[in-house]
Write a protein that holds these residues in place. Structure first.
Motif, PDB file in Angstrom:
ATOM      1  N   PRO A 117       9.278   1.988  -5.027  1.00 12.39           N
ATOM      2  CA  PRO A 117      10.036   0.925  -5.690  1.00 12.39           C
ATOM      3  C   PRO A 117       9.335  -0.423  -5.553  1.00 12.39           C
ATOM      4  N   LEU A 118       9.345  -1.161  -6.619  1.00 15.30           N
ATOM      5  CA  LEU A 118       8.676  -2.455  -6.665  1.00 15.30           C
ATOM      6  C   LEU A 118       9.500  -3.473  -5.889  1.00 15.30           C
ATOM      7  N   LYS A 119       9.055  -3.754  -4.658  1.00 11.78           N
ATOM      8  CA  LYS A 119       9.745  -4.705  -3.799  1.00 11.78           C
ATOM      9  C   LYS A 119       8.752  -5.255  -2.790  1.00 11.78           C
ATOM     10  N   ILE A 120       9.086  -6.347  -2.208  1.00 19.31           N
ATOM     11  CA  ILE A 120       8.226  -6.936  -1.181  1.00 19.31           C
ATOM     12  C   ILE A 120       8.240  -6.009   0.023  1.00 19.31           C
ATOM     13  N   ASN A 121       7.036  -5.559   0.430  1.00 16.48           N
ATOM     14  CA  ASN A 121       6.959  -4.637   1.560  1.00 16.48           C
ATOM     15  C   ASN A 121       5.875  -5.021   2.575  1.00 16.48           C
ATOM     16  N   PHE A 122       5.351  -6.257   2.444  1.00 16.92           N
ATOM     17  CA  PHE A 122       4.315  -6.682   3.382  1.00 16.92           C
ATOM     18  C   PHE A 122       4.329  -8.205   3.495  1.00 16.92           C
ATOM     19  N   THR A 123       4.423  -8.711   4.672  1.00 17.05           N
ATOM     20  CA  THR A 123       4.380 -10.130   5.059  1.00 17.05           C
ATOM     21  C   THR A 123       5.119 -11.094   4.140  1.00 17.05           C
ATOM     22  N   GLY A 124       6.278 -10.728   3.701  1.00 18.07           N
ATOM     23  CA  GLY A 124       7.173 -11.670   3.066  1.00 18.07           C
ATOM     24  C   GLY A 124       6.998 -11.970   1.595  1.00 18.07           C
ATOM     25  N   GLN A 125       5.885 -11.554   0.977  1.00 12.89           N
ATOM     26  CA  GLN A 125       5.721 -11.819  -0.448  1.00 12.89           C
ATOM     27  C   GLN A 125       4.807 -10.826  -1.164  1.00 12.89           C
ATOM     28  N   TYR A 126       4.306  -9.835  -0.454  1.00 12.17           N
ATOM     29  CA  TYR A 126       3.342  -8.910  -1.050  1.00 12.17           C
ATOM     30  C   TYR A 126       3.923  -7.507  -1.231  1.00 12.17           C
ATOM     31  N   TYR A 127       3.359  -6.806  -2.195  1.00 12.52           N
ATOM     32  CA  TYR A 127       3.707  -5.408  -2.468  1.00 12.52           C
ATOM     33  C   TYR A 127       2.415  -4.606  -2.383  1.00 12.52           C
ATOM     34  N   ILE A 128       2.372  -3.654  -1.475  1.00 14.16           N
ATOM     35  CA  ILE A 128       1.227  -2.750  -1.353  1.00 14.16           C
ATOM     36  C   ILE A 128       1.690  -1.383  -1.836  1.00 14.16           C
ATOM     37  N   ALA A 129       0.955  -0.829  -2.794  1.00 17.92           N
ATOM     38  CA  ALA A 129       1.320   0.474  -3.357  1.00 17.92           C
ATOM     39  C   ALA A 129       0.166   1.452  -3.187  1.00 17.92           C
ATOM     40  N   LEU A 130       0.515   2.680  -2.877  1.00 18.77           N
ATOM     41  CA  LEU A 130      -0.452   3.769  -2.799  1.00 18.77           C
ATOM     42  C   LEU A 130      -0.336   4.562  -4.094  1.00 18.77           C
ATOM     43  N   HIS A 131      -1.462   4.802  -4.737  1.00 18.07           N
ATOM     44  CA  HIS A 131      -1.495   5.542  -5.999  1.00 18.07           C
ATOM     45  C   HIS A 131      -2.275   6.834  -5.798  1.00 18.07           C
ATOM     46  N   SER A 132      -1.886   7.860  -6.510  1.00 17.13           N
ATOM     47  CA  SER A 132      -2.596   9.131  -6.466  1.00 17.13           C
ATOM     48  C   SER A 132      -3.154   9.425  -7.843  1.00 17.13           C
ATOM     49  N   CYS A 133      -4.425   9.783  -7.887  1.00 17.94           N
ATOM     50  CA  CYS A 133      -5.016  10.178  -9.166  1.00 17.94           C
ATOM     51  C   CYS A 133      -5.332  11.673  -9.145  1.00 17.94           C
ATOM     52  N   GLY A 134      -4.785  12.393  -8.174  1.00 17.61           N
ATOM     53  CA  GLY A 134      -4.932  13.847  -8.086  1.00 17.61           C
ATOM     54  C   GLY A 134      -6.139  14.263  -7.281  1.00 17.61           C
ATOM     55  N   ALA A 135      -6.154  15.527  -6.888  1.00 18.40           N
ATOM     56  CA  ALA A 135      -7.280  16.140  -6.162  1.00 18.40           C
ATOM     57  C   ALA A 135      -7.758  15.269  -5.002  1.00 18.40           C
ATOM     58  N   GLN A 136      -6.838  14.839  -4.166  1.00 17.83           N
ATOM     59  CA  GLN A 136      -7.112  14.027  -2.984  1.00 17.83           C
ATOM     60  C   GLN A 136      -7.703  12.662  -3.311  1.00 17.83           C
ATOM     61  N   CYS A 137      -7.539  12.203  -4.526  1.00 19.00           N
ATOM     62  CA  CYS A 137      -7.973  10.871  -4.924  1.00 19.00           C
ATOM     63  C   CYS A 137      -6.790   9.925  -4.779  1.00 19.00           C
ATOM     64  N   ARG A 138      -6.940   8.897  -3.946  1.00 12.58           N
ATOM     65  CA  ARG A 138      -5.883   7.920  -3.738  1.00 12.58           C
ATOM     66  C   ARG A 138      -6.496   6.537  -3.662  1.00 12.58           C
ATOM     67  N   TYR A 139      -5.709   5.546  -4.049  1.00  8.70           N
ATOM     68  CA  TYR A 139      -6.151   4.167  -3.926  1.00  8.70           C
ATOM     69  C   TYR A 139      -4.934   3.253  -3.781  1.00  8.70           C
ATOM     70  N   TYR A 140      -5.174   2.058  -3.291  1.00  6.79           N
ATOM     71  CA  TYR A 140      -4.116   1.091  -3.068  1.00  6.79           C
ATOM     72  C   TYR A 140      -4.246  -0.081  -4.033  1.00  6.79           C
ATOM     73  N   THR A 141      -3.107  -0.685  -4.350  1.00  6.47           N
ATOM     74  CA  THR A 141      -3.093  -1.964  -5.043  1.00  6.47           C
ATOM     75  C   THR A 141      -2.251  -2.925  -4.208  1.00  6.47           C
ATOM     76  N   VAL A 142      -2.584  -4.208  -4.315  1.00  2.00           N
ATOM     77  CA  VAL A 142      -1.873  -5.256  -3.581  1.00  2.00           C
ATOM     78  C   VAL A 142      -1.537  -6.368  -4.562  1.00  2.00           C
ATOM     79  N   PHE A 143      -0.267  -6.758  -4.603  1.00  2.00           N
ATOM     80  CA  PHE A 143       0.180  -7.831  -5.489  1.00  2.00           C
ATOM     81  C   PHE A 143       1.000  -8.848  -4.713  1.00  2.00           C
ATOM     82  N   ASN A 144       0.823 -10.111  -5.041  1.00  3.70           N
ATOM     83  CA  ASN A 144       1.698 -11.162  -4.555  1.00  3.70           C
ATOM     84  C   ASN A 144       2.848 -11.215  -5.546  1.00  3.70           C
ATOM     85  N   LEU A 145       4.034 -10.772  -5.149  1.00  2.00           N
ATOM     86  CA  LEU A 145       5.168 -10.717  -6.065  1.00  2.00           C
ATOM     87  C   LEU A 145       5.811 -12.083  -6.282  1.00  2.00           C
TER      88      LEU A 145
END
Length: 77
Positions: A29-57
């Motif tokens: 869910p899109l919500k602040i989950n890191f240090t008061g203003q950031y959203y860190i998301a883990l994404h999966s592109c399949g076959a053990q491929c994963r990456y993170y995105t970080v946004f200042n919400l």
């Protein structure tokens, strides 16, 4: 902790099943989950491929370049 309206990151949409990213993959869910203003998301592109995105919400800034060196699998140390 930021209490105003969050800025939805580009490529994110809300569907019946929840939030999805630009590849139409379900993300936490899109919500602040890191240090008061950031959203860190883990994404999966399949076959053990994963990456993170970080946004200042608070201002909508994409800071994903900061996450490029994070481990991409749970087994990473």
């Amino acid at each position: 902790m930021f209490k105003g309206n969050i800025r939805i990151p580009k490529g994110y949409t809300h569907k019946n099943a929840g939030w999805v990213d630009e590849m139409n993959k379900i993300v936490d869910p899109l919500k602040i989950n890191f240090t008061g203003q950031y959203y860190i998301a883990l994404h999966s592109c399949g076959a053990q491929c994963r990456y993170y995105t970080v946004f200042n919400l608070q201002n909508g800034q994409d800071l994903s370049k900061l996450a490029e060196n994070l481990p991409s699998s749970p087994e990473s140390e």
